[in-house]
Design an enzyme around this catalytic site. Structure first.
Site, PDB file in Angstrom:
ATOM      1  N   GLU A  26     -52.872 -49.045  -3.512  1.00 25.63           N
ATOM      2  CA  GLU A  26     -52.026 -49.319  -2.351  1.00 25.63           C
ATOM      3  C   GLU A  26     -52.910 -49.690  -1.164  1.00 25.63           C
ATOM      4  O   GLU A  26     -53.436 -48.792  -0.479  1.00 25.63           O
ATOM      5  CB  GLU A  26     -51.194 -48.083  -1.998  1.00 25.63           C
ATOM      6  CG  GLU A  26     -50.261 -47.646  -3.115  1.00 25.63           C
ATOM      7  CD  GLU A  26     -49.106 -46.806  -2.584  1.00 25.63           C
ATOM      8  OE1 GLU A  26     -47.963 -47.207  -2.811  1.00 25.63           O
ATOM      9  OE2 GLU A  26     -49.355 -45.789  -1.914  1.00 25.63           O
ATOM     10  N   ASN A  53     -41.450 -43.711  -3.839  1.00 23.54           N
ATOM     11  CA  ASN A  53     -41.972 -42.641  -2.986  1.00 23.54           C
ATOM     12  C   ASN A  53     -41.080 -42.569  -1.758  1.00 23.54           C
ATOM     13  O   ASN A  53     -41.128 -43.462  -0.906  1.00 23.54           O
ATOM     14  CB  ASN A  53     -43.430 -42.961  -2.609  1.00 23.54           C
ATOM     15  CG  ASN A  53     -43.990 -41.985  -1.596  1.00 23.54           C
ATOM     16  OD1 ASN A  53     -43.377 -40.961  -1.291  1.00 23.54           O
ATOM     17  ND2 ASN A  53     -45.159 -42.315  -1.059  1.00 23.54           N
ATOM     18  N   GLU A  60     -51.270 -42.129   3.381  1.00 23.30           N
ATOM     19  CA  GLU A  60     -50.817 -41.353   4.556  1.00 23.30           C
ATOM     20  C   GLU A  60     -51.438 -39.960   4.571  1.00 23.30           C
ATOM     21  O   GLU A  60     -51.707 -39.401   5.635  1.00 23.30           O
ATOM     22  CB  GLU A  60     -49.281 -41.307   4.573  1.00 23.30           C
ATOM     23  CG  GLU A  60     -48.715 -42.660   4.983  1.00 23.30           C
ATOM     24  CD  GLU A  60     -47.432 -43.069   4.299  1.00 23.30           C
ATOM     25  OE1 GLU A  60     -46.705 -42.205   3.781  1.00 23.30           O
ATOM     26  OE2 GLU A  60     -47.165 -44.297   4.269  1.00 23.30           O
ATOM     27  N   HIS A  91     -52.439 -40.140  -1.431  1.00 15.61           N
ATOM     28  CA  HIS A  91     -51.703 -41.245  -0.797  1.00 15.61           C
ATOM     29  C   HIS A  91     -52.368 -41.597   0.531  1.00 15.61           C
ATOM     30  O   HIS A  91     -52.897 -40.723   1.226  1.00 15.61           O
ATOM     31  CB  HIS A  91     -50.244 -40.834  -0.561  1.00 15.61           C
ATOM     32  CG  HIS A  91     -49.408 -41.997  -0.131  1.00 15.61           C
ATOM     33  ND1 HIS A  91     -49.350 -42.402   1.181  1.00 15.61           N
ATOM     34  CD2 HIS A  91     -48.647 -42.857  -0.833  1.00 15.61           C
ATOM     35  CE1 HIS A  91     -48.566 -43.468   1.257  1.00 15.61           C
ATOM     36  NE2 HIS A  91     -48.122 -43.765   0.055  1.00 15.61           N
ATOM     37  N   LYS A 103     -41.170 -40.566   0.696  1.00 15.27           N
ATOM     38  CA  LYS A 103     -41.848 -40.090   1.910  1.00 15.27           C
ATOM     39  C   LYS A 103     -40.962 -39.048   2.618  1.00 15.27           C
ATOM     40  O   LYS A 103     -40.321 -38.244   1.940  1.00 15.27           O
ATOM     41  CB  LYS A 103     -42.230 -41.267   2.810  1.00 15.27           C
ATOM     42  CG  LYS A 103     -43.026 -42.316   2.008  1.00 15.27           C
ATOM     43  CD  LYS A 103     -43.678 -43.370   2.843  1.00 15.27           C
ATOM     44  CE  LYS A 103     -44.420 -44.338   1.926  1.00 15.27           C
ATOM     45  NZ  LYS A 103     -45.162 -45.354   2.651  1.00 15.27           N
ATOM     46  N   GLY A 129     -45.801 -50.329   4.410  1.00 18.51           N
ATOM     47  CA  GLY A 129     -44.814 -50.231   5.482  1.00 18.51           C
ATOM     48  C   GLY A 129     -44.956 -51.309   6.541  1.00 18.51           C
ATOM     49  O   GLY A 129     -44.395 -51.196   7.626  1.00 18.51           O
ATOM     50  N   SER A 142     -45.236 -52.611   0.483  1.00 15.58           N
ATOM     51  CA  SER A 142     -44.184 -53.571   0.815  1.00 15.58           C
ATOM     52  C   SER A 142     -43.595 -54.275  -0.410  1.00 15.58           C
ATOM     53  O   SER A 142     -43.286 -55.472  -0.355  1.00 15.58           O
ATOM     54  CB  SER A 142     -44.698 -54.585   1.846  1.00 15.58           C
ATOM     55  OG  SER A 142     -45.028 -53.915   3.063  1.00 15.58           O
TER      56      SER A 142
HETATM   57  P1  13P Z   1     -43.786 -49.371   1.467  1.00 18.15           P
HETATM   58  O1  13P Z   1     -43.196 -49.896   0.156  1.00 18.15           O
HETATM   59  O2  13P Z   1     -42.753 -48.871   2.406  1.00 18.15           O
HETATM   60  O3  13P Z   1     -44.751 -50.350   2.042  1.00 18.15           O
HETATM   61  O4  13P Z   1     -44.654 -48.059   1.064  1.00 18.15           O
HETATM   62  C1  13P Z   1     -45.557 -48.133   0.019  1.00 18.15           C
HETATM   63  C2  13P Z   1     -46.048 -46.773  -0.304  1.00 18.15           C
HETATM   64  O5  13P Z   1     -46.774 -46.177   0.482  1.00 18.15           O
HETATM   65  C3  13P Z   1     -45.614 -46.154  -1.555  1.00 18.15           C
HETATM   66  O6  13P Z   1     -46.311 -44.986  -1.823  1.00 18.15           O
END
Ligand code: 13P
Length: 247
Positions: A163, A7, A95, A93, A9, A169, A209
């Site tokens: 997740e 992803n 976010e 997601h 982002k 992150g 992560s």
């Molecule tokens: P990170 O791997 O940067 O923690 O992000 C995970 C994520 O949100 C994948 O959709």
């Protein structure tokens, strides 16, 4: 077989995405693995178009609106994403839920729109640290799954990504046992809803992560069928290494 998904982002616009595709070279990744990247919408076309394309990589969209078209400035619809080359759609997601205030009702409508357009939904679920610490992990992830199950069950195919919000992150990774426990809860609900055979076709990915150094261990945990990678998927070598680590 495992699913390794990246992803991106809000990273890798069309120029950077083209560079990524030129150098990713997934030939060394075991062919049993399914590889998916989720570029930002403006890069969907260059990632899916033949000039820059790595034949192993499938493409998905990070977000869609629930209507197919209309006066929704700034939004893109599932049919548009499909037209730009997406075959998968992330929905719910963390976010989207926590930064943009997306509700369970919104995710249900978005899953419905994805299925209507022939996109494969990837439903993301996950608890906050506070929800985990107050013993509400199962309740939260099942609520998020249940809100969309009626729409998911009519899809030809769908995936789930667990997740935990606190692991995204942050460098904090769930332990393989944490991931297995949550995945087992989701798997049991899928088996109740779809039967054992129906549930077996639904991969449950772990995200939060994931890095080259921890991917193999997470992937070998019970009930973990793949990974959804954020930051570490932006570098072609790191993405390839994660995919190869799980062979
Ligand atoms: P990170 O791997 O940067 O923690 O992000 C995970 C994520 O949100 C994948 O959709």
């Amino acid at each position: 077989m495992a699913v390794i998904a990246g992803n991106w982002k809000m990273h890798l616009g069309p120029s950077d995405a083209t560079d990524f595709m030129k150098s990713v070279d997934t030939a060394s990744v075991p062919t049993v693995h399914e590889l998916i990247v989720f570029p930002p919408a403006v890069s969907l076309h260059v990632v899916s178009s033949s000039a820059a394309r790595d034949p192993r990589l499938q493409v998905g969209v990070q977000n869609i609106h629930w209507e197919d078209s209309g006066a929704f400035t700034g939004e893109i619809s599932a049919p548009m994403a499909a037209d730009a080359g997406a075959t998968f759609a992330l929905v719910g997601h963390s976010e989207r839920r926590h930064v943009f205030g997306e509700s369970d009702g919104d995710t249900r409508l978005k899953v419905k729109a994805a299925v209507r357009a022939g996109l494969v939904p990837v439903l993301c679920v996950g608890e906050t640290l506070q929800e985990r610490q107050s013993g509400r992990l199962d309740e939260v992830i099942l609520r998020q799954l249940d809100a969309t199950l009626d729409e998911l069950r009519v899809a030809e195919r769908f995936l789930i990504a667990y997740e935990p919000v606190w692991a995204i992150g942050t460098g904090e990774t769930a332990t393989p046992a944490d991931a297995s426990d949550a995945h087992a809860v989701l798997r049991a609900r899928l088996e109740d809803a779809l039967g054992v055979a129906g549930s077996a076709t639904v991969p449950i990915l772990y995200g939060g992560s994931v890095k080259p150094g921890n991917a193999a261990e997470l992937m070998s945990a019970a009930d973990v069928d793949g990974v959804l990678v954020g930051g570490a998927s932006l570098d072609p070598a790191s993405f390839r290494e994660i995919a190869a680590a799980t062979g």
